[in-house]
Design an enzyme around this catalytic site. Structure first.
Site: not given
Length: 599
Positions: A70, A144, A168
């Site tokens: 990420k 996210s 997330s």
């Protein structure tokens, strides 16, 4: 390779069907042909091959296995943007989690898209594009960590790193039919991670199976003295739930009109009843805690990360992110203390609730929305998605999001197991049972997951026993004949779990190492070999082992427990710590080199 689990990757390398260089050559074009919104930065073929060529030890636990990161987690030499181009910087060092994975042999393929500054559960809040759901592009992929979860679901990589502050690492797992491991806060170092709420942030893991998530967790779940919020694991952890655990489920569940989500949950409960007892519990304390995350002063933690941008270049942030963060400027220290007092009271109630059950079982989300619906009402719908996730880090709980089947419209739904801090392995134990009772497909690939790989255990097959050796009994070493003379057969070369230190003991002939488990002060994965011998010869083998060495239980990198060489702690007082050399063979080679240079 598409949709392979760690087990399949490892088998291909072990059997000689594939090399890391070949694998990267095949994988590179598939990555570059994938949905562009998945990626913020994607490495080219030459960069992947360069990493593959650097691998020299095929026994590493994640040898040659690709993974995605990420883009709020640092990878040396690659920009970290947190989905905000004006915030971007290029780090010189890997985040601790990335460093440990690379040390274990894994190969970084790229940085994935996310909701800007990890603020959102939808996967649509990024200037780099909206990540579409792999089952229906009109729907959310979840945030996210949208890119990380979707890359795994599509089978491009077998695992990826995300982050989790409010959910997330779990919401995207539910929407992509993947496993989302949200560890105990502080169990995985957040050094090198752009903070959302630094006191709450966790690095999370997405994988196709519980086994895979656990293997990765064992590599990166290490105490990091350089991270002020890292915590050492307790010496004793629960590794499994009871054979038929009692799981708490909510009395009242809001579905916000999503009848298909409600129907799937009821089906999931019927399936879980085959392997667990269910009791309803009052979850109001969880909802009260969840409200603090965005309605309380923890928003100020997010504000500290973006404060200079908001003051100097507010348009660098998406409007919806500004609307969330700007009110934090008016919060006071008194607001913070009042919220802390409220949270402490809620934590006491939460602890009492957790004592009544073995774990909680909750819907990961109360439903799923279209991307268009979220564009029309971004704040309300995002908030609803966090109904069963927002409280977990505030209350110091761990969680494991699991696939839970499919709705009538073909979209996946998920369930989440929640337990007290440091119950991560216990949740995974039940997650593996759930996976066996209700097998799921590998993400969105349509492929079934392979049967779990048989594992050598410490009590083995009755007439045989597995022994881990670390030093003079290794293949080609002076005492290896003590194994072969007793019918010992080499099973595999592997590594210990990353919580051991290796010492060269003083005044031993031939030279011998001492292996010490050291979770509090940091350890490493030490190369070992697993040998199998007849039980009838095991006693005579043990009789040859001199003090301070002995045979005890040793944990391997992939979570197995086997008999192996251990050392009395007192013996390391005058021993040399050789952990950093990467194993006993490297130490012996260094001794020989030093002797040659002396002569």
């Amino acid at each position: 390779m598409i949709g392979w689990t760690l087990q399949q990757w490892q088998a291909a390398y072990r059997n000689g069907d594939l090399t890391p260089v070949q694998a990267m050559k095949e994988l590179a074009p598939r990555l570059h042909d994938s949905e562009r919104a998945l990626w913020i930065h994607l490495l080219d073929e030459s960069s992947l091959i360069e990493q593959a060529n650097a691998l020299t030890d095929s026994s590493l636990p994640l040898y040659g296995i690709p993974f995605a990161v990420k883009d709020n987690i640092d990878v040396a030499g690659m920009p970290t943007t947190a989905a905000c181009p004006d915030f971007a910087y290029t780090p010189e060092a890997d985040a601790t989690a990335v460093r440990l994975l690379r040390k274990a042999g894994a190969i970084v393929v790229g940085k994935t898209n996310l909701d800007q500054f990890a603020t959102g559960l939808v996967g649509t809040r990024s200037p780099y594009g909206e990540v579409p759901n792999p089952f229906n592009p009109d729907y959310l992929s979840g945030g996210s960590s949208s890119g990380s979860a979707t890359a795994v679901s599509l089978g491009l990589v077998p695992f990826s790193l995300g982050t989790d502050t409010a959910g997330s690492g779990r919401v995207p797992a539910a929407f992509t039919n993947t496993v989302g491991l949200k560890p105990t806060r502080g169990a995985i170092s957040t050094k090198g991670v752009v903070p959302a709420c630094r006191t709450l942030d966790c690095v999370s893991i997405f994988a196709l199976s519980v086994d895979d998530a656990q293997q990765v967790y064992r590599v990166i779940g290490q105490f990091d003295s350089d991270d002020a919020y890292s915590r050492p694991a307790p010496a004793s952890q629960t590794t499994g739930l009871p054979a038929r655990p009692t799981l708490g489920i909510p009395k009242d569940l809001p579905w916000f009109g999503d009848t298909q989500a409600k129907q799937l949950w009821e089906q999931q409960l019927e399936q879980v009843k085959q392997i667990a007892d269910l009791v309803t519990v009052d979850t109001m304390v969880l909802q009260d805690a969840a409200a603090l995350l965005y309605q309380g002063p923890w928003v100020a933690e997010r504000f500290t990360v973006t404060e200079s941008l908001l003051q100097q270049k507010p348009d660098a942030l998406l409007p919806v992110i500004r609307d969330i963060l700007e009110p934090a400027a008016t919060l006071t220290a008194a607001d913070g203390f009042r919220a802390q007092y409220q949270l402490a009271a809620l934590k006491r109630q939460s602890d009492a609730l957790m004592e009544t059950v073995d774990a909680l079982l909750l819907p990961t989300t109360p439903g799923i929305y279209t991307r268009a619906a979220v564009q029309a009402d971004p704040i309300t719908l995002n908030s609803q998605l966090g109904t069963w996730t927002n409280f977990v880090n505030l209350l110091d709980l761990c969680a494991l999001a699991l696939p839970g089947g499919f709705r009538e419209d073909g979209l996946p739904g998920g369930v989440t197991l929640i337990g007290p801090a440091w119950q991560d392995h216990a949740l995974a134990d039940f997650g593996q049972r759930w996976q066996q009772a209700q097998p799921w497909q590998a993400g969105a690939t349509g492929q079934p997951l392979p049967e779990p790989q048989p594992r050598a255990a410490n009590d083995d097959d009755g007439d045989l026993i597995t022994v881990a050796v670390v030093g003079a009994h290794l293949t080609g070493m002076p005492l290896n004949t003590q194994l072969t003379e007793r019918g010992g057969v080499l099973l595999e070369a592997t590594h210990t779990a990353p919580c051991y230190r290796l010492y060269a003991l003083a005044n031993t002939v031939p030279p011998k190492p001492g292996l010490i488990r050291n979770e509090k002060n940091g350890g490493d994965s030490i190369p070992i070999e697993l040998w199998q011998m007849p039980v009838k010869h095991f006693g005579s083998f043990v009789g040859l082992i001199p003090a301070p060495l002995g045979i005890g239980s040793l944990e391997t990198a992939d979570g197995r427990w086997v008999k192996g060489f251990i050392c009395e702690p007192w013996a390391i007082d005058d021993a040399t710590d050789i952990t950093a050399l990467g194993g006993w063979r490297n130490y012996i080679a260094q001794l020989k080199k030093n002797a040659e240079e002396t002569h």
